[in-house]
Design a protein around this motif. Structure first.
Motif, short mmCIF file in Angstrom:
data_model
loop_
_atom_site.label_atom_id
_atom_site.label_comp_id
_atom_site.label_asym_id
_atom_site.label_seq_id
_atom_site.Cartn_x
_atom_site.Cartn_y
_atom_site.Cartn_z
N ARG A 91 0.84 -1.19 0.00
CA ARG A 91 0.00 0.00 0.00
C ARG A 91 0.87 1.24 0.00
NH1 ARG A 91 -5.31 -0.42 1.98
NH2 ARG A 91 -5.36 1.81 1.56
N ALA A 92 1.03 1.84 -1.15
CA ALA A 92 1.87 3.05 -1.25
C ALA A 92 1.03 4.31 -1.14
CB ALA A 92 2.62 3.04 -2.58
N ASP A 93 -0.30 4.17 -1.14
CA ASP A 93 -1.16 5.34 -1.13
C ASP A 93 -1.32 5.94 0.26
OD1 ASP A 93 -2.45 2.90 -0.56
OD2 ASP A 93 -4.42 3.81 -0.79
N ARG A 94 -1.03 5.14 1.31
CA ARG A 94 -1.17 5.63 2.67
C ARG A 94 0.02 5.17 3.51
NH1 ARG A 94 -6.63 3.38 4.83
NH2 ARG A 94 -5.93 4.50 6.70
N PRO A 95 0.49 6.03 4.42
CA PRO A 95 1.63 5.65 5.25
C PRO A 95 1.21 4.62 6.29
CG PRO A 95 0.78 7.77 5.95
CD PRO A 95 0.02 7.40 4.70
N PRO A 96 2.17 3.90 6.86
CA PRO A 96 1.84 2.96 7.93
C PRO A 96 1.22 3.69 9.13
CG PRO A 96 4.08 2.61 7.14
CD PRO A 96 3.60 3.89 6.54
N LEU A 97 0.41 2.99 9.89
CA LEU A 97 -0.07 3.52 11.16
C LEU A 97 1.00 3.34 12.22
CD1 LEU A 97 -3.73 2.12 11.16
CD2 LEU A 97 -3.03 4.50 10.81
N ARG A 98 0.99 4.20 13.21
CA ARG A 98 1.97 4.11 14.29
C ARG A 98 1.23 3.91 15.62
NH1 ARG A 98 3.64 8.09 10.88
NH2 ARG A 98 2.61 9.68 12.16
N LEU A 99 1.59 2.85 16.31
CA LEU A 99 0.96 2.48 17.58
C LEU A 99 1.98 2.53 18.70
CD1 LEU A 99 -1.29 1.19 19.38
CD2 LEU A 99 -0.54 -1.05 18.49
N GLY A 100 1.67 3.28 19.76
CA GLY A 100 2.54 3.35 20.93
C GLY A 100 1.89 2.66 22.12
N PHE A 101 2.71 2.10 22.99
CA PHE A 101 2.23 1.39 24.18
C PHE A 101 2.95 1.92 25.40
CE2 PHE A 101 -0.06 -2.68 25.15
CZ PHE A 101 -1.01 -2.58 24.15
N LEU A 102 2.19 2.20 26.46
CA LEU A 102 2.76 2.70 27.70
C LEU A 102 2.13 1.96 28.87
CD1 LEU A 102 1.65 5.30 25.78
CD2 LEU A 102 3.11 6.57 27.34
N GLY A 103 2.82 2.00 30.04
CA GLY A 103 2.20 1.41 31.22
C GLY A 103 3.17 0.58 32.04
N ASP A 104 2.61 -0.50 32.64
CA ASP A 104 3.36 -1.33 33.57
C ASP A 104 3.66 -2.70 32.97
OD1 ASP A 104 0.88 -2.59 33.65
OD2 ASP A 104 0.31 -1.71 35.57
N SER A 105 3.82 -3.70 33.83
CA SER A 105 4.22 -5.03 33.35
C SER A 105 3.18 -5.66 32.43
CB SER A 105 4.50 -5.96 34.53
OG SER A 105 3.36 -6.06 35.37
N THR A 106 1.89 -5.35 32.66
CA THR A 106 0.85 -5.89 31.79
C THR A 106 0.99 -5.33 30.38
OG1 THR A 106 -0.66 -6.16 33.66
CG2 THR A 106 -1.63 -6.17 31.46
N ALA A 107 1.23 -4.03 30.28
CA ALA A 107 1.44 -3.41 28.97
C ALA A 107 2.71 -3.95 28.32
CB ALA A 107 1.52 -1.90 29.10
N ALA A 108 3.72 -4.24 29.14
CA ALA A 108 4.99 -4.75 28.60
C ALA A 108 4.88 -6.20 28.15
CB ALA A 108 6.09 -4.61 29.64
N GLY A 109 3.87 -6.92 28.68
CA GLY A 109 3.71 -8.33 28.31
C GLY A 109 4.47 -9.29 29.19
N GLN A 110 4.74 -8.89 30.45
CA GLN A 110 5.49 -9.77 31.33
C GLN A 110 4.68 -11.04 31.65
OE1 GLN A 110 7.13 -7.75 34.68
NE2 GLN A 110 8.70 -9.30 34.94
N GLY A 111 5.37 -12.15 31.67
CA GLY A 111 4.72 -13.42 31.97
C GLY A 111 4.65 -14.36 30.79
N VAL A 112 4.90 -13.85 29.57
CA VAL A 112 4.95 -14.71 28.39
C VAL A 112 6.37 -14.65 27.83
CG1 VAL A 112 2.51 -14.51 27.83
CG2 VAL A 112 4.11 -12.86 26.85
N HIS A 113 6.71 -15.60 26.98
CA HIS A 113 8.08 -15.71 26.51
C HIS A 113 8.26 -15.40 25.02
CE1 HIS A 113 9.29 -17.30 30.37
NE2 HIS A 113 8.31 -18.19 30.31
#
Length: 337
Positions: free
Chosen positions: A68-90
């Protein structure tokens, strides 16, 4: 209903104190809270917690839409604690950020550039630093950000008004920079398995009250919220071996997927990508409510979205979920951006 109205009044007092720089509001006796938090810390020590560094899932998702050259990629940011970081999975693909980046790419049919600055153990007073990282000079501003925060504020006795103030300032800063913001509110601490009654009830009350107050602050700062506590609570209690990870404290891969499925519709709606209309469907329990009432009801019913309408009203919605696509490999050598 009386319980909801009581929670709504307390949530409004906390949010008001946050807005005017007030300190903490005692929701329960100091001795009771002290015993509770000691019990929660002991429970975490008993189950071991997780000292593992969460897998890094930063990179580009949605490679199938790279043409898709007609539209730029979307940008997603994530903030927070261990749940946002994904702690507990490998595996990076099992983290909530990777799941949501893949889901957003599939709905938008565009690549998604994902960046996660969440910090395990973080409290809401770390959000200012995380916002600064995401908006640093030389980096591209995200189109949308997801924040998951609150559990550590409760267990470390941060005054709720202070907690809400930090979150509100983060949402306001991101919104002012041009980001849409979705907040997954404080999870239900009453689901930690080694915490027994009556302390389990107290933990639930504290976390739901904070979630309701967070919702008011977020809505009034230009963001949207999704309640995670009650969504995960009954499922975690019924199937703790499946939805909790090996440490019995953080979610498992299936637990994170459950949370991501609840957040994805709101994430997409914030960008105008979700097919459902914004108007409420009364048959599904949706409607326009005073913001504090909407916040209190959402805290009691997981998967509920609250978004601003004309002040002092907010829209309460139960968006229909879709199955998440299988995340792509997040081997750093295969990522760009």
């Amino acid at each position: 209903m009386p319980m909801t109205m009581s929670r709504a009044r307390v949530a409004r007092r906390i949010a008001t104190a946050a807005a005017f720089g007030g300190g903490g509001i005692g929701l329960l006796g100091v001795a009771t809270v002290g015993v509770l938090l000691t019990e929660v810390r002991l429970a975490r020590r008993t189950v071991g917690g997780s000292s593992d560094i969460p897998p890094c899932a930063d990179g580009r998702y949605g490679a199938a839409f790279g043409h898709r050259a007609d539209r730029p990629p979307l940008r997603l940011g994530f903030l927070g604690d261990s749940t946002a970081a994904g702690q507990g999975v490998h595996r990076a693909s099992q983290t909530p950020g990777a799941l949501l980046a893949s889901g957003l790419a599939a709905v938008a049919e565009l690549p998604v550039e994902f960046r996660n600055v969440a910090l395990p153990g973080a409290q809401s007073d770390d959000l200012a630093r995380q916002v600064e990282l995401l908006l640093a000079e030389g980096t591209e501003t995200p189109d949308v950000c997801v924040i998951m925060i609150g559990a550590n504020d409760v267990t470390h006795r941060m005054p709720p008004a202070q907690s809400v103030r930090h979150l509100s300032e983060a949402v306001h800063g991101l919104h002012a920079a041009g980001c849409e913001v979705v907040v997954g509110t404080c999870p239900d601490l009453g689901t930690i398995e080694p915490v027994y009654q009556p302390l389990r009830w107290v933990a639930r009350r504290l976390s739901r009250q904070l979630a309701a107050a967070q919702t008011i602050g977020v809505i009034e700062s230009g963001g949207r919220t999704v309640s995670l506590g009650d969504l995960l609570g009954p499922e975690f209690e019924a199937r703790p071996r499946e939805l909790f990870g090996p440490d019995n404290y953080h979610p498992s891969a299936e637990g994170y997927a459950t949370a991501a499925m609840a957040v994805l519709p709101t994430l997409c709606a914030a960008l105008g990508l979700w097919p459902e209309e914004e108007r409420p469907e009364p048959a599904r329990g949706e409607g326009l409510l005073p913001v504090e009432q909407a916040a209190a009801e959402a805290a009691s019913e997981g998967g509920t979205e609250v978004t601003a309408s004309r002040a002092p009203w907010a829209l309460l919605k139960h968006r229909r979920r879709r199955q998440l696509p299988e995340p792509e490999s997040t081997d750093p050598s295969s990522l760009t951006g």
